[in-house]
Design an enzyme around this catalytic site. Structure first.
Site, PDB file in Angstrom:
ATOM      1  N   LYS A 152     -26.899  13.603  -2.795  1.00  0.00           N
ATOM      2  CA  LYS A 152     -25.620  13.955  -3.624  1.00  0.00           C
ATOM      3  C   LYS A 152     -25.412  15.459  -3.634  1.00  0.00           C
ATOM      4  O   LYS A 152     -24.286  16.076  -3.863  1.00  0.00           O
ATOM      5  CB  LYS A 152     -25.547  13.347  -4.858  1.00  0.00           C
ATOM      6  CG  LYS A 152     -26.217  13.995  -6.120  1.00  0.00           C
ATOM      7  CD  LYS A 152     -26.066  12.849  -7.261  1.00  0.00           C
ATOM      8  CE  LYS A 152     -27.003  13.495  -8.559  1.00  0.00           C
ATOM      9  NZ  LYS A 152     -26.448  14.714  -8.976  1.00  0.00           N
ATOM     10  N   ASP A 153     -26.448  16.198  -3.537  1.00  0.00           N
ATOM     11  CA  ASP A 153     -26.402  17.899  -3.595  1.00  0.00           C
ATOM     12  C   ASP A 153     -26.293  18.323  -2.270  1.00  0.00           C
ATOM     13  O   ASP A 153     -26.264  19.478  -1.928  1.00  0.00           O
ATOM     14  CB  ASP A 153     -27.987  18.175  -4.275  1.00  0.00           C
ATOM     15  CG  ASP A 153     -27.930  17.936  -5.470  1.00  0.00           C
ATOM     16  OD1 ASP A 153     -26.918  17.613  -6.152  1.00  0.00           O
ATOM     17  OD2 ASP A 153     -29.111  17.613  -6.213  1.00  0.00           O
ATOM     18  N   ARG A 200     -16.389  15.512 -11.341  1.00  0.00           N
ATOM     19  CA  ARG A 200     -16.073  14.197 -11.128  1.00  0.00           C
ATOM     20  C   ARG A 200     -16.285  13.253 -12.270  1.00  0.00           C
ATOM     21  O   ARG A 200     -15.681  12.343 -12.707  1.00  0.00           O
ATOM     22  CB  ARG A 200     -17.207  13.667  -9.872  1.00  0.00           C
ATOM     23  CG  ARG A 200     -17.200  11.876  -9.810  1.00  0.00           C
ATOM     24  CD  ARG A 200     -18.274  11.533  -9.127  1.00  0.00           C
ATOM     25  NE  ARG A 200     -19.669  12.163  -9.538  1.00  0.00           N
ATOM     26  CZ  ARG A 200     -20.264  11.349 -10.464  1.00  0.00           C
ATOM     27  NH1 ARG A 200     -19.757   9.840 -10.845  1.00  0.00           N
ATOM     28  NH2 ARG A 200     -21.608  11.438 -10.740  1.00  0.00           N
ATOM     29  N   ARG A 201     -17.353  13.428 -12.926  1.00  0.00           N
ATOM     30  CA  ARG A 201     -17.662  12.748 -14.421  1.00  0.00           C
ATOM     31  C   ARG A 201     -16.815  13.468 -15.304  1.00  0.00           C
ATOM     32  O   ARG A 201     -15.944  12.536 -16.099  1.00  0.00           O
ATOM     33  CB  ARG A 201     -18.971  13.147 -14.906  1.00  0.00           C
ATOM     34  CG  ARG A 201     -20.209  12.370 -14.079  1.00  0.00           C
ATOM     35  CD  ARG A 201     -21.502  12.940 -14.295  1.00  0.00           C
ATOM     36  NE  ARG A 201     -22.699  12.207 -13.770  1.00  0.00           N
ATOM     37  CZ  ARG A 201     -23.751  12.537 -13.380  1.00  0.00           C
ATOM     38  NH1 ARG A 201     -24.198  13.953 -13.860  1.00  0.00           N
ATOM     39  NH2 ARG A 201     -24.771  11.876 -12.705  1.00  0.00           N
ATOM     40  N   ARG A 218     -26.165  22.344 -17.452  1.00  0.00           N
ATOM     41  CA  ARG A 218     -27.143  22.266 -16.324  1.00  0.00           C
ATOM     42  C   ARG A 218     -28.318  22.613 -16.955  1.00  0.00           C
ATOM     43  O   ARG A 218     -28.757  22.628 -18.132  1.00  0.00           O
ATOM     44  CB  ARG A 218     -26.574  23.416 -15.398  1.00  0.00           C
ATOM     45  CG  ARG A 218     -25.058  23.128 -14.813  1.00  0.00           C
ATOM     46  CD  ARG A 218     -24.774  23.921 -13.576  1.00  0.00           C
ATOM     47  NE  ARG A 218     -25.679  23.993 -12.601  1.00  0.00           N
ATOM     48  CZ  ARG A 218     -26.331  24.768 -12.096  1.00  0.00           C
ATOM     49  NH1 ARG A 218     -25.610  26.252 -12.314  1.00  0.00           N
ATOM     50  NH2 ARG A 218     -27.179  24.946 -10.998  1.00  0.00           N
ATOM     51  N   ARG A 224     -32.077  19.025 -19.902  1.00  0.00           N
ATOM     52  CA  ARG A 224     -30.422  18.438 -20.783  1.00  0.00           C
ATOM     53  C   ARG A 224     -30.941  17.615 -21.734  1.00  0.00           C
ATOM     54  O   ARG A 224     -30.097  17.566 -22.732  1.00  0.00           O
ATOM     55  CB  ARG A 224     -29.834  17.702 -19.569  1.00  0.00           C
ATOM     56  CG  ARG A 224     -29.518  18.576 -18.405  1.00  0.00           C
ATOM     57  CD  ARG A 224     -28.513  17.886 -17.378  1.00  0.00           C
ATOM     58  NE  ARG A 224     -28.587  18.588 -16.222  1.00  0.00           N
ATOM     59  CZ  ARG A 224     -27.687  18.016 -15.217  1.00  0.00           C
ATOM     60  NH1 ARG A 224     -26.814  17.044 -15.390  1.00  0.00           N
ATOM     61  NH2 ARG A 224     -27.870  18.442 -13.967  1.00  0.00           N
ATOM     62  N   CYS A 311     -19.014  20.306  -5.163  1.00  0.00           N
ATOM     63  CA  CYS A 311     -19.071  20.184  -6.784  1.00  0.00           C
ATOM     64  C   CYS A 311     -17.636  20.912  -7.108  1.00  0.00           C
ATOM     65  O   CYS A 311     -17.554  21.020  -8.275  1.00  0.00           O
ATOM     66  CB  CYS A 311     -19.916  20.827  -7.219  1.00  0.00           C
ATOM     67  SG  CYS A 311     -21.659  19.542  -6.893  1.00  0.00           S
TER      68      CYS A 311
END
Length: 397
Positions: A152-153, A200-201, A218, A224, A311
């Site tokens: 996903k990165d 997205r979230r 981040r 986190r 992103c």
């Protein structure tokens, strides 16, 4: 407390120290530094105990074998877990050539711009390519032979003379909601602060509960969770796949199903990038490929390519293979969640790339080009994406 790691020699020194691009500390020191417990939310270490023991035993025999192939990875605990998983699979496939414990696979830790710039949202500083740029440089410079990525990165388009040869079996693709105070996104009171660097979230959260505030959040998983415990934010969302790979599922408040939170394109997948002319490395790497995962990820990335996704844009997409067919669903949203465009497709597996492209084209036509132009302009200024969270004065010291 975190178990004290053994004192080990550095596994690699790949660049002169003054460049500060590559970490030259022992791997276990990095894991220990990054895996400080987030009080009630974090396990006692950044990697499963069994994996730590395996790595310690492996280190004892590494000096007896010259590296056959060189692996490049980021240095976070999750990235290292994925790197060691790749080495374990290579060892199982080629025990005679690479050693029963993978002694012939050298792990090289590369610090990326995305890892080093944590006070701004990815949308503000260039998107997901910041997690792979330095890895690309090392690969093209023949400093490593292959790179292990969280898919996903990975940007939609790769540098020339490189390609994604292999995908490992995919983990659970869903997102996890984590909060010490609340049980779901829906019940969050107005003004609740949710930490997430993902547009997205953010878009999907605000579509369900527009009264909350999303702020940039981040750092690696452990960082986190530590911030969450320090009440910098009230809740956050993380990929369940990463939590599972580090045996940290216990911190999850709720697993979000696809209807609540459609995951990112390629979430839960580990990809391996190689130089396209490196036949020696490809010989090893291709044996690890999980065909269904690769097909699904390629479908999702073809959807992303049509939409120019990164992103910087709130895009989600997931493909699954069921009953001999491939099923895809995707969405694009405005960052505030006020507009969401969706598409679904089902078709033959052999047509997986076209299925993703067709879904992307459907959304592009429905939304209109002005929506995407407005989206890119809006993303540059959106307060929720670019605000660094600060610890409230009332939070505990």
């Amino acid at each position: 407390p975190i178990p004290t790691p053994p004192v080990l020699e550095p596994l690699h020194i790949c660049r002169p120290p003054q460049t500060k691009m590559y970490t030259i500390l022992p791997v276990f020191a990095l894991i220990a530094a990054a895996a400080a417990p987030a009080m009630a939310f974090s396990p006692s270490a950044g990697l499963p105990v069994a994996q730590q023991r395996s790595m310690r035993g492996m280190q004892l025999s590494m000096a007896d074998m010259e590296p056959v192939i060189r692996l490049g990875t980021r240095g976070s605990p999750l990235a290292l877990a994925q790197a060691y998983e790749t080495r374990r699979r290579l060892a199982a496939a080629f025990p005679d050539e690479l050693g029963k414990e993978g002694e012939g696979v050298q792990i090289n830790i590369i610090n990326t711009s995305g890892d080093m710039t944590l006070d701004k949202a990815l949308s503000e500083i260039g998107g997901k390519g910041l997690f792979t740029k330095e890895l690309d440089v090392a690969l093209l410079g023949n400093e490593v032979d292959f790179c292990v990525h969280s898919m996903k990165d990975v940007p939609t388009f790769l540098p020339d003379n490189t390609h994604l040869e292999t995908m490992l079996p995919r983990e659970d693709t869903r997102d996890a909601f984590i909060s010490p105070k609340y049980k779901s996104i829906e019940e969050l009171p107005e003004g609740t602060v949710i930490g997430s660097a993902s547009l997205r979230r953010q878009a999907q959260i605000l579509a369900v509960n527009p009264g909350v505030k999303c702020v940039n959040f981040r750092g690696n998983v452990q960082t986190r969770l530590r911030k969450l415990d320090d009440e910098v934010v009230d809740a956050t969302l993380l990929a369940l796949a990463g939590l599972k790979r580090m045996d940290m599922q216990a911190c999850v408040t709720k697993i979000l199903d696809m209807d609540e939170m459609l995951p990112a394109v390629a979430q839960g997948a580990i990809g391996i990038q190689v130089r396209s002319d490196d036949e020696k490395t490809i010989k090893y790497i291709k044996e690890l490929n999980h065909a269904d995962t690769k097909i699904c990820v390629e479908c999702e990335r073809s959807f992303l390519a049509v939409l120019d996704g990164s992103c910087k844009t709130p895009i989600a997409g997931q493909a699954v293979i069921e009953d001999g067919k491939i099923k895809f669903r995707g969405l694009v949203a405005s960052p505030d969640g006020s507009k969401i465009f969706r598409a679904e497709r089902t078709g033959e597996i052999k047509d997986h790339m076209e299925i993703g492209r067709a879904a992307g084209q459907e959304i592009r036509e429905e939304a209109g080009e002005q929506f995407f132009a407005d989206l890119m302009e809006y993303v540059q200024d959106i307060q929720a994406a670019n605000t660094k969270p600060t610890k409230p004065a009332s939070a505990k010291a």
